[in-house]
Design a protein around this motif. Structure first.
Motif, PDB file in Angstrom:
ATOM      1  N   ALA A 275      36.302  44.201  45.085  1.00 40.00           N
ATOM      2  CA  ALA A 275      35.519  45.436  45.377  1.00 40.00           C
ATOM      3  C   ALA A 275      36.893  46.751  46.403  1.00 40.00           C
ATOM      4  CB  ALA A 275      34.988  44.998  45.857  1.00 40.00           C
ATOM      5  N   LEU A 276      36.356  47.498  46.435  1.00 37.83           N
ATOM      6  CA  LEU A 276      36.756  48.659  47.346  1.00 37.83           C
ATOM      7  C   LEU A 276      38.415  49.086  46.981  1.00 37.83           C
ATOM      8  CD1 LEU A 276      35.430  47.879  50.876  1.00 37.83           C
ATOM      9  CD2 LEU A 276      34.904  49.871  49.608  1.00 37.83           C
ATOM     10  N   GLY A 277      39.121  49.328  45.702  1.00 43.10           N
ATOM     11  CA  GLY A 277      40.306  50.033  45.044  1.00 43.10           C
ATOM     12  C   GLY A 277      40.966  48.367  45.164  1.00 43.10           C
ATOM     13  N   ALA A 278      40.633  47.389  45.551  1.00 42.81           N
ATOM     14  CA  ALA A 278      41.561  45.978  44.901  1.00 42.81           C
ATOM     15  C   ALA A 278      42.210  46.161  43.659  1.00 42.81           C
ATOM     16  CB  ALA A 278      41.343  44.720  46.038  1.00 42.81           C
ATOM     17  N   PRO A 279      40.831  45.586  42.792  1.00 43.68           N
ATOM     18  CA  PRO A 279      41.242  45.711  41.426  1.00 43.68           C
ATOM     19  C   PRO A 279      42.371  46.211  40.921  1.00 43.68           C
ATOM     20  CG  PRO A 279      39.002  45.140  42.410  1.00 43.68           C
ATOM     21  CD  PRO A 279      39.641  45.989  42.901  1.00 43.68           C
ATOM     22  N   ALA A 280      41.677  47.089  40.909  1.00 47.19           N
ATOM     23  CA  ALA A 280      42.172  48.492  39.936  1.00 47.19           C
ATOM     24  C   ALA A 280      43.822  49.022  41.080  1.00 47.19           C
ATOM     25  CB  ALA A 280      41.763  50.452  40.737  1.00 47.19           C
ATOM     26  N   ALA A 281      44.213  48.949  42.196  1.00 44.07           N
ATOM     27  CA  ALA A 281      45.357  48.840  42.660  1.00 44.07           C
ATOM     28  C   ALA A 281      46.470  47.539  42.413  1.00 44.07           C
ATOM     29  CB  ALA A 281      44.916  48.248  43.990  1.00 44.07           C
ATOM     30  N   ILE A 282      45.973  45.976  42.328  1.00 47.92           N
ATOM     31  CA  ILE A 282      46.324  44.961  41.860  1.00 47.92           C
ATOM     32  C   ILE A 282      46.965  45.009  40.472  1.00 47.92           C
ATOM     33  CG2 ILE A 282      46.428  42.740  40.868  1.00 47.92           C
ATOM     34  CD1 ILE A 282      44.493  42.964  43.797  1.00 47.92           C
ATOM     35  N   GLY A 283      46.032  45.555  39.579  1.00 46.55           N
ATOM     36  CA  GLY A 283      45.945  46.063  37.821  1.00 46.55           C
ATOM     37  C   GLY A 283      46.160  44.674  36.729  1.00 46.55           C
ATOM     38  N   GLU A 284      46.704  44.846  36.132  1.00 46.76           N
ATOM     39  CA  GLU A 284      47.145  44.042  35.174  1.00 46.76           C
ATOM     40  C   GLU A 284      47.631  42.745  35.215  1.00 46.76           C
ATOM     41  OE1 GLU A 284      46.405  42.946  31.235  1.00 46.76           O
ATOM     42  OE2 GLU A 284      45.721  44.190  32.229  1.00 46.76           O
ATOM     43  N   ALA A 285      48.433  42.820  36.257  1.00 44.37           N
ATOM     44  CA  ALA A 285      48.821  41.798  36.783  1.00 44.37           C
ATOM     45  C   ALA A 285      48.055  40.364  37.690  1.00 44.37           C
ATOM     46  CB  ALA A 285      50.237  42.511  38.379  1.00 44.37           C
ATOM     47  N   GLY A 286      46.814  41.348  38.360  1.00 42.59           N
ATOM     48  CA  GLY A 286      46.160  40.970  38.796  1.00 42.59           C
ATOM     49  C   GLY A 286      45.732  39.688  37.605  1.00 42.59           C
ATOM     50  N   VAL A 287      45.595  39.346  36.840  1.00 35.95           N
ATOM     51  CA  VAL A 287      44.419  39.019  35.215  1.00 35.95           C
ATOM     52  C   VAL A 287      45.235  37.166  35.551  1.00 35.95           C
ATOM     53  CG1 VAL A 287      44.181  38.140  33.274  1.00 35.95           C
ATOM     54  CG2 VAL A 287      44.098  41.394  34.364  1.00 35.95           C
ATOM     55  N   GLY A 288      43.889  36.368  35.778  1.00 36.35           N
ATOM     56  CA  GLY A 288      44.322  35.299  36.200  1.00 36.35           C
ATOM     57  C   GLY A 288      44.841  35.022  37.517  1.00 36.35           C
ATOM     58  N   VAL A 381      33.229  31.387  43.370  1.00 33.06           N
ATOM     59  CA  VAL A 381      34.365  31.409  43.350  1.00 33.06           C
ATOM     60  C   VAL A 381      34.452  32.360  42.152  1.00 33.06           C
ATOM     61  CG1 VAL A 381      36.977  31.014  44.749  1.00 33.06           C
ATOM     62  CG2 VAL A 381      34.914  30.462  45.718  1.00 33.06           C
ATOM     63  N   GLY A 382      35.326  33.501  41.972  1.00 37.54           N
ATOM     64  CA  GLY A 382      35.569  33.692  40.736  1.00 37.54           C
ATOM     65  C   GLY A 382      37.191  34.520  40.710  1.00 37.54           C
ATOM     66  N   VAL A 383      37.343  34.160  39.862  1.00 36.91           N
ATOM     67  CA  VAL A 383      39.039  35.269  39.319  1.00 36.91           C
ATOM     68  C   VAL A 383      38.822  36.212  38.631  1.00 36.91           C
ATOM     69  CG1 VAL A 383      38.862  33.766  37.234  1.00 36.91           C
ATOM     70  CG2 VAL A 383      41.032  34.352  38.432  1.00 36.91           C
ATOM     71  N   MET A 384      40.316  37.192  38.846  1.00 40.49           N
ATOM     72  CA  MET A 384      40.157  38.361  37.921  1.00 40.49           C
ATOM     73  C   MET A 384      40.076  37.695  36.808  1.00 40.49           C
ATOM     74  SD  MET A 384      42.093  41.860  39.936  1.00 40.49           S
ATOM     75  CE  MET A 384      42.846  42.646  38.353  1.00 40.49           C
ATOM     76  N   GLU A 385      39.993  39.246  35.813  1.00 37.16           N
ATOM     77  CA  GLU A 385      39.762  39.071  34.248  1.00 37.16           C
ATOM     78  C   GLU A 385      39.691  40.093  34.006  1.00 37.16           C
ATOM     79  OE1 GLU A 385      41.581  36.621  32.949  1.00 37.16           O
ATOM     80  OE2 GLU A 385      40.809  34.398  34.014  1.00 37.16           O
ATOM     81  N   GLN A 387      37.565  43.054  31.871  1.00 40.02           N
ATOM     82  CA  GLN A 387      36.064  43.283  31.322  1.00 40.02           C
ATOM     83  C   GLN A 387      36.303  42.758  29.981  1.00 40.02           C
ATOM     84  OE1 GLN A 387      34.766  47.076  31.643  1.00 40.02           O
ATOM     85  NE2 GLN A 387      32.759  46.463  31.889  1.00 40.02           N
ATOM     86  N   GLY A 388      35.455  42.620  29.430  1.00 40.55           N
ATOM     87  CA  GLY A 388      34.780  41.666  27.714  1.00 40.55           C
ATOM     88  C   GLY A 388      35.464  40.590  27.652  1.00 40.55           C
ATOM     89  N   ALA A 389      36.352  39.720  28.955  1.00 36.64           N
ATOM     90  CA  ALA A 389      36.742  38.581  28.493  1.00 36.64           C
ATOM     91  C   ALA A 389      35.579  37.524  28.958  1.00 36.64           C
ATOM     92  CB  ALA A 389      38.165  38.277  29.522  1.00 36.64           C
ATOM     93  N   PRO A 390      35.221  36.447  28.084  1.00 28.29           N
ATOM     94  CA  PRO A 390      34.519  35.691  28.403  1.00 28.29           C
ATOM     95  C   PRO A 390      34.390  35.082  29.686  1.00 28.29           C
ATOM     96  CG  PRO A 390      35.971  34.297  26.846  1.00 28.29           C
ATOM     97  CD  PRO A 390      37.380  36.052  27.109  1.00 28.29           C
ATOM     98  N   GLY A 391      32.453  35.477  30.043  1.00 25.03           N
ATOM     99  CA  GLY A 391      32.836  35.367  31.766  1.00 25.03           C
ATOM    100  C   GLY A 391      32.346  36.663  32.205  1.00 25.03           C
ATOM    101  N   VAL A 392      33.269  37.656  31.523  1.00 28.86           N
ATOM    102  CA  VAL A 392      33.263  38.972  32.767  1.00 28.86           C
ATOM    103  C   VAL A 392      32.801  40.202  30.943  1.00 28.86           C
ATOM    104  CG1 VAL A 392      35.458  40.169  34.054  1.00 28.86           C
ATOM    105  CG2 VAL A 392      35.269  37.671  33.121  1.00 28.86           C
ATOM    106  N   PRO A 393      31.297  39.902  31.840  1.00 31.00           N
ATOM    107  CA  PRO A 393      30.766  41.297  30.923  1.00 31.00           C
ATOM    108  C   PRO A 393      30.814  42.919  32.072  1.00 31.00           C
ATOM    109  CG  PRO A 393      29.046  40.210  31.806  1.00 31.00           C
ATOM    110  CD  PRO A 393      30.213  39.092  31.615  1.00 31.00           C
ATOM    111  N   PHE A 394      31.282  42.419  33.204  1.00 32.25           N
ATOM    112  CA  PHE A 394      30.846  43.927  34.195  1.00 32.25           C
ATOM    113  C   PHE A 394      32.341  43.913  35.052  1.00 32.25           C
ATOM    114  CE2 PHE A 394      26.700  42.205  34.174  1.00 32.25           C
ATOM    115  CZ  PHE A 394      25.652  43.412  32.999  1.00 32.25           C
ATOM    116  N   ASP A 395      32.766  45.419  34.821  1.00 33.52           N
ATOM    117  CA  ASP A 395      33.751  45.326  35.839  1.00 33.52           C
ATOM    118  C   ASP A 395      33.891  45.753  37.029  1.00 33.52           C
ATOM    119  OD1 ASP A 395      33.383  48.020  35.382  1.00 33.52           O
ATOM    120  OD2 ASP A 395      35.260  48.486  34.669  1.00 33.52           O
ATOM    121  N   VAL A 396      34.620  46.344  37.667  1.00 32.32           N
ATOM    122  CA  VAL A 396      34.956  46.510  39.263  1.00 32.32           C
ATOM    123  C   VAL A 396      35.186  47.592  39.451  1.00 32.32           C
ATOM    124  CG1 VAL A 396      35.080  45.684  41.908  1.00 32.32           C
ATOM    125  CG2 VAL A 396      34.987  44.718  39.869  1.00 32.32           C
ATOM    126  N   GLU A 397      33.991  48.467  39.719  1.00 29.16           N
ATOM    127  CA  GLU A 397      34.618  49.860  40.306  1.00 29.16           C
ATOM    128  C   GLU A 397      35.516  50.457  38.835  1.00 29.16           C
ATOM    129  OE1 GLU A 397      35.489  49.225  44.435  1.00 29.16           O
ATOM    130  OE2 GLU A 397      36.959  48.926  43.338  1.00 29.16           O
TER     131      GLU A 397
END
Length: 425
Positions: A275-288, A381-385, A387-397
């Protein structure tokens, strides 16, 4: 809510109770509100973290007030959150503590700095001995230096977050199985919490993954680094396959942005990367690749959890306000429960009642351990994916990225021994 409730009953209670509008907050209660003092960074580099806490606590308080407030020996009373801006400074925190006590607050809430928490514990210990008629209790929702419920444990202090060693063990359960990992870079903020994170990372890596080379081990000033590119360059040059960091707030967001800019494509094992901007800052590079540990994540796969998160989003629809913590909700539920048992906020009675707190919400249960005042609760513990991928109905921010739960750790598994030698009144 108790464990005897059926899943359908619990889900219904969650939907009904969590969605209570703020307009109901004062309904059906009388008398002066019980003032809760939030001492936090509400301006400066970490203002976003302080405001996020205020939203969480306000929502939890609204829910308590909507059902009639808390029962005391003199009747039902509402809760009221009083804001005290410490500007992220320890000296200012002491000034705000004095102001809060003078205003009649007998419950202090703080968390976004272990250094501040340690100073507050010491000050409250001395104040409560010096002025027994104005004693206060301290509820800590985020300050996770293990020392706070070990060597510095206090009868007046209660921690509702898992401490750093507990969080590290949860992360290590995933690192242990990442057999492709051969090198890692450790980086954290240079104060008690960050130092504890790196110390425990070295210890647990040595025990569980001695084959993983630590190719960087670095501390940086808290909240003062505006350009993390030099750090990111060193991380990439080290050849690290992963970064482990306890950074939070802007210090985390700026770090991951810089790592992305220099082309670092390894994993981030984080305490607060969700949260707090990290997922958006990392973007596609953070998937998985971005891994986060928490007491709860929005994509915990239960109907109760989904209802809880939807209710928060309904209350705070702006995606920029999306920083919800179940532990903060459980903390306020524990406080309300304890006030009822104690008949009010007299500090000794309230602390003794808090020692036996046992609360449930959204399908999650937490209990206070009396020996050290460390809350015992499940971790995930969670891994970034995407939204819409299996197990990820909700995104962050509103980022389009969420966290898929890959490991659930029970409260019993998350528990760690304590060295607390508590002095009781």
């Amino acid at each position: 809510m108790t464990e005897r409730f059926s899943r359908r009953t619990l889900l219904g209670a969650t939907l009904a109770g969590l969605a209570a509008p703020a307009a109901w907050a004062q309904a059906g209660t009388g008398g002066e509100p019980i003032r809760l003092a939030l001492i936090e960074s509400l301006s400066g580099a970490f203002a976003n973290t302080g405001e996020a806490v205020a939203r969480n606590l306000s929502w939890a308080i609204e829910r308590v007030n909507a059902r009639g407030g808390v029962q005391t020996a003199t009747g039902a009373r509402t809760l009221a959150l009083e804001r005290f801006d410490n500007k992220g400074q320890t000296e200012e925190s002491l000034a705000m503590l004095r102001a809060a006590i003078d205003k009649g607050c007998r419950v202090v809430l703080q968390g976004n700095s272990s250094a501040v928490a340690a100073v507050l514990i010491d000050a409250i210990n001395k104040h409560n001995e010096r002025e027994p008629e104005r004693r206060v209790v301290f509820l800590n929702y985020s300050a996770v230096d293990p020392i706070l419920t070990n060597e510095l444990c206090s009868f007046w202090h209660f921690r509702f977050d898992a401490h750093a060693d507990m969080r590290m063990a949860a992360l290590m359960s995933v690192i242990r199985e990442d057999r492709a990992l051969k090198s890692i870079y450790l980086i954290a903020q240079d104060y008690s919490f960050g130092q504890a994170v790196l110390r425990e990372a070295r210890r647990q890596l040595g025990q569980q993954r001695p084959d993983v080379a630590i190719v960087g081990d670095e501390l940086h000033p808290v909240g003062r680094v505006k350009d993390f590119l030099p750090y990111a360059v060193k991380i990439k040059a080290s050849g690290a396959q992963a970064v482990l960091t306890g950074n939070w707030g802007n210090d985390l967001t700026l770090l991951v942005k810089a790592a992305r800019e220099v082309g670092f494509d390894g994993r981030f094992y984080t305490f607060y990367g969700n949260a707090l901007g990290a997922p958006a800052a990392i973007g596609e590079a953070g998937v998985g690749k971005v891994v986060a540990v928490a007491d709860w994540l929005p994509n915990v796969p239960t109907p109760e959890s989904a209802a809880f998160y939807k209710a928060f989003r309904q209350r705070f629809p702006d995606p920029r306000d999306d920083y919800v913590h179940l532990r903060m909700q459980l903390m306020i539920e524990a406080l309300a429960q304890a006030i009822g048992r104690a008949g009010g906020t007299e500090a000794v009675a309230l602390a003794r009642a808090l020692e036996h707190a046992d609360v449930s919400l959204a399908g999650r249960r937490g209990r206070m351990r009396a020996e050290d005042h460390q809350f015992q609760q499940p971790l995930v513990v969670g891994v970034m994916e995407r939204q819409g991928a299996p197990g990820v109905p909700f995104d962050v921010e509103g980022s389009g990225y969420g966290f898929r739960v890959v490991r659930e750790i029970s409260a019993e598994q998350a528990a760690m021994p304590s060295s607390c030698k508590m002095v009781r009144p």
